[in-house]
Design an enzyme around this catalytic site. Structure first.
Site, PDB file in Angstrom:
ATOM      1  N   TYR A 269       0.917  -1.057   0.151  1.00  0.00           N
ATOM      2  CA  TYR A 269       0.024  -0.081   0.445  1.00  0.00           C
ATOM      3  C   TYR A 269       1.413   1.427   0.000  1.00  0.00           C
ATOM      4  O   TYR A 269       1.726   1.169   0.390  1.00  0.00           O
ATOM      5  CB  TYR A 269      -1.188  -0.261   1.394  1.00  0.00           C
ATOM      6  CG  TYR A 269       0.239   0.606   2.065  1.00  0.00           C
ATOM      7  CD1 TYR A 269      -0.406   1.288   3.026  1.00  0.00           C
ATOM      8  CD2 TYR A 269       0.383  -0.787   3.157  1.00  0.00           C
ATOM      9  CE1 TYR A 269       0.644   2.073   4.591  1.00  0.00           C
ATOM     10  CE2 TYR A 269       0.828  -0.539   4.349  1.00  0.00           C
ATOM     11  CZ  TYR A 269       1.102   0.910   5.156  1.00  0.00           C
ATOM     12  OH  TYR A 269       1.892   0.648   6.021  1.00  0.00           O
ATOM     13  N   CYS A 270       0.868   2.410  -0.319  1.00  0.00           N
ATOM     14  CA  CYS A 270       1.056   3.629  -0.200  1.00  0.00           C
ATOM     15  C   CYS A 270      -0.343   4.959  -0.794  1.00  0.00           C
ATOM     16  O   CYS A 270      -1.594   4.609  -0.134  1.00  0.00           O
ATOM     17  CB  CYS A 270       1.863   3.611  -1.438  1.00  0.00           C
ATOM     18  SG  CYS A 270       1.441   3.425  -3.451  1.00  0.00           S
ATOM     19  N   THR A 271       0.499   6.209  -0.411  1.00  0.00           N
ATOM     20  CA  THR A 271      -0.435   6.953  -0.274  1.00  0.00           C
ATOM     21  C   THR A 271      -2.026   7.621  -1.309  1.00  0.00           C
ATOM     22  O   THR A 271      -3.401   6.886  -1.084  1.00  0.00           O
ATOM     23  CB  THR A 271      -0.228   8.360  -0.472  1.00  0.00           C
ATOM     24  OG1 THR A 271       0.791   8.441   0.448  1.00  0.00           O
ATOM     25  CG2 THR A 271      -1.614   9.203   0.080  1.00  0.00           C
TER      26      THR A 271
ATOM     27  N   ILE B 194      -4.039   4.632   0.290  1.00  0.00           N
ATOM     28  CA  ILE B 194      -4.543   4.804   1.369  1.00  0.00           C
ATOM     29  C   ILE B 194      -6.335   5.476   1.479  1.00  0.00           C
ATOM     30  O   ILE B 194      -6.845   5.517   2.416  1.00  0.00           O
ATOM     31  CB  ILE B 194      -3.905   5.315   2.525  1.00  0.00           C
ATOM     32  CG1 ILE B 194      -2.666   4.125   2.675  1.00  0.00           C
ATOM     33  CG2 ILE B 194      -4.341   4.999   3.536  1.00  0.00           C
ATOM     34  CD1 ILE B 194      -1.063   5.315   3.520  1.00  0.00           C
TER      35      ILE B 194
END
Length: 318
Positions: A177-179, A206
């Protein structure tokens, strides 16, 4: 009612004439009073902007009118004001950099897109590892509960960390996951290229997870670091757990500052009291630096600085 939008987006699509595209894109943004950062590369576009709702809507329609970006997805937040100070449109070699000899093309190789509600379920399954693809200063503000934080300062260090920790990952189901999702497009593809079979990425990142009506941001602790004046946004709509710790005394903290030494500029968490106590510096060396921005901003006299540094030295020796 909030009259501004802040948008986050990316799209992988071939852009041939970068300079011409950059110039016309910048002109459109300026003419519509938009502020933010947009990066363009031959592989696509990545940006985050703010503006009045009608101007942002015009921008989104304008971008979608280009057949290359007709399927682009925008993550949208409402706001009371602009989230940026300036407008930049810049050309880059790559949208995100993994420093590989041969870059990953997400249109050819990437991990499975996992919807937020499914990500929530799969995080809790046996034999599953959740890997944070962001930098350390992002992770310290907030992260998924139990997620692995690779010991990296920036994204391009991830491949080495993966290779160094092969035994940890072997045979596991991996979720990344990342922003907003752009880093995981390449990171998950890299994991696949390294031979990991079961690799999923959080679709939309996210910020999308926090808005999902099923997941509701659950299992996210802290807040989400964002690259604008807001600095962080809430994700978990069920419970709020503070995971950040004050740089100086280790107490729960979510207040972010940059070290006042411009030659350091490290991002830390600190209470207002501790920021003042340490003159904005993350170490004594930074507090006493000749270019300390805190001292300049607060127009402290030499006598005031000497007195406060002397007191700080005493406290550090205790």
């Amino acid at each position: 009612m909030q009259s501004y939008y802040v948008i986050l987006y990316y799209h992988y699509a071939h852009i041939e004439d970068l300079e011409s595209f950059r110039e016309s894109h910048y002109e459109f943004c300026v003419n519509h009073n938009l502020l933010g950062r947009v990066y363009v590369a031959k592989e696509g576009i990545n940006g985050t902007l703010s503006g009045l709702k009608e101007n942002v809507e015009s921008y989104m329609n304008h971008l979608r009118s280009d057949s290359r970006f007709k399927d682009i997805v925008f993550k949208i937040d409402e706001a009371d004001e602009h989230a940026f100070e300036k407008m930049h449109v810049r050309i880059k070699k790559e949208l995100v950099n993994l420093s590989l000899a041969e870059d990953i093309n997400p249109k050819k190789l990437t991990g499975e897109y996992v919807e937020p509600k499914d990500f929530y379920k799969r995080m809790q399954e046996e034999n599953t590892l959740v890997i944070d693809a962001r930098n350390d200063y992002e992770h310290m503000v907030g992260h998924f509960r139990g997620a692995i934080k690779p010991n990296i300062r920036n994204f391009r260090e991830l491949p080495k960390w993966i290779k160094d920790n092969e035994e940890l990952l072997r045979g596991k189901k991996i979720l990344t996951y990342c922003t907003g999702g752009i880093r995981c497009e390449k990171f998950s593809g890299f994991l696949k290229a390294e031979g990991h079979e079961h690799v999923g990425q959080l679709k939309g990142g996210i910020v999308t997870y926090g808005k999902d009506e099923v997941a509701k941001g659950q299992l996210w602790d802290g807040q989400c670091y964002v690259f604008d004046k807001r600095l962080k946004v809430p994700i978990n709509r069920v419970e709020h757990v503070i995971v950040g710790r004050d740089h100086f005394d280790g107490t729960p903290c979510e207040r972010q500052i940059n070290c006042a030494n411009p030659e350091c500029n490290k991002q830390i968490l600190a209470s207002e009291e501790n920021e003042h106590k340490h003159l904005g510096g993350c170490t004594y060396e930074c507090s006493s630096h000749k270019l300390n921005r805190y001292i300049i901003k607060h127009q402290l006299t030499n006598d005031e600085v000497d007195m406060r540094l002397s007191k700080l030295r005493l406290n550090l020796q205790m």
